[in-house]
Design a protein around this motif. Sequence first.
Motif, PDB file in Angstrom:
ATOM      1  N   LEU A 140       1.054  -1.265   0.060  1.00 36.16           N
ATOM      2  CA  LEU A 140      -0.046   0.145   0.579  1.00 36.16           C
ATOM      3  C   LEU A 140       0.761   1.348   0.608  1.00 36.16           C
ATOM      4  O   LEU A 140       2.101   1.368   0.397  1.00 36.16           O
ATOM      5  CB  LEU A 140      -0.546  -0.181   1.091  1.00 36.16           C
ATOM      6  N   TRP A 144      -1.964   5.366   2.083  1.00 35.31           N
ATOM      7  CA  TRP A 144      -3.322   4.125   2.874  1.00 35.31           C
ATOM      8  C   TRP A 144      -2.820   3.599   4.215  1.00 35.31           C
ATOM      9  O   TRP A 144      -3.361   3.335   5.115  1.00 35.31           O
ATOM     10  CB  TRP A 144      -3.249   3.456   1.984  1.00 35.31           C
ATOM     11  N   LEU A 148      -4.940   3.162   7.315  1.00 39.69           N
ATOM     12  CA  LEU A 148      -5.490   2.031   7.371  1.00 39.69           C
ATOM     13  C   LEU A 148      -5.723   1.654   8.954  1.00 39.69           C
ATOM     14  O   LEU A 148      -5.588   0.699  10.408  1.00 39.69           O
ATOM     15  CB  LEU A 148      -5.310   0.900   6.915  1.00 39.69           C
TER      16      LEU A 148
END
Length: 256
Positions: A140, A144, A148
Amino acid sequence: MRVTPRVWMGLAIWAAYVVIIVVVTLLSGVPFPDIGTSADSTWRGAVMDLAVGAAFLIIVASILGWWRPALFERHRSHHKWPIFVPIIMALAAVLNLVNTDWSQFDTSFLLSLIALGVLVGFSEEMMARGLVLTAFRARLGEGWVWFLTSALFGLMHLVNAVLGAPLGSSIAQAALAFASGTAFYILRRVTGSLIWAMVLHGLWDVSVFAVGHAPLGAPLGAFLGPVVGVLSLATVYWVIKGTDEKVTPAREPVHA
């Protein structure tokens, strides 16, 4: 690294850690609202589950060989000024400690708070912004990765409702955890090390538990919590910009 990071590994580590915390806390028999109200409730309701969680994370990090990427950045953030946000958070923690009536804590209670600080700082940071972050960086982009890991850190706090906390306050705590997790992420990126985030995280939680149990007056530090969250979200872009922290695959053994 012995094992090449994968996104699913990060999710598995997060899920396993949450299950450990929930199961050990439930076995302790201490409802979430009672944690931090006495030495016994703190030892059984918080320190024990964090100790088991820490042992789990140490074993996982050692087996996978992820200690270095979990604890250290390859390159620090190009922008250093966002560090003012975790500095404000540290000042808020100090205000909490100053506004605590320490005469209401005996030796056992103080030791339980110290143990809580050490373990929560290590365990929650090693899990969210250590091992899970390392796994997510395998595939990623850094934006992100930040989002996350912070979201999973916040979501983890929803389980407090399962442990006896009101659902409304658990949701609010999850939102604040997302924001405070962003402050810890900023600290990691700017300093290049997760260790400082561990220290700040432990200091913050100890100060919140202490002032919540025995406040001398208005908990001024608590008022700065939402401010830190807003500032974190407003400045995190600048520590993500230009980031190149993707992990490299584990090396295959060389045969003669």
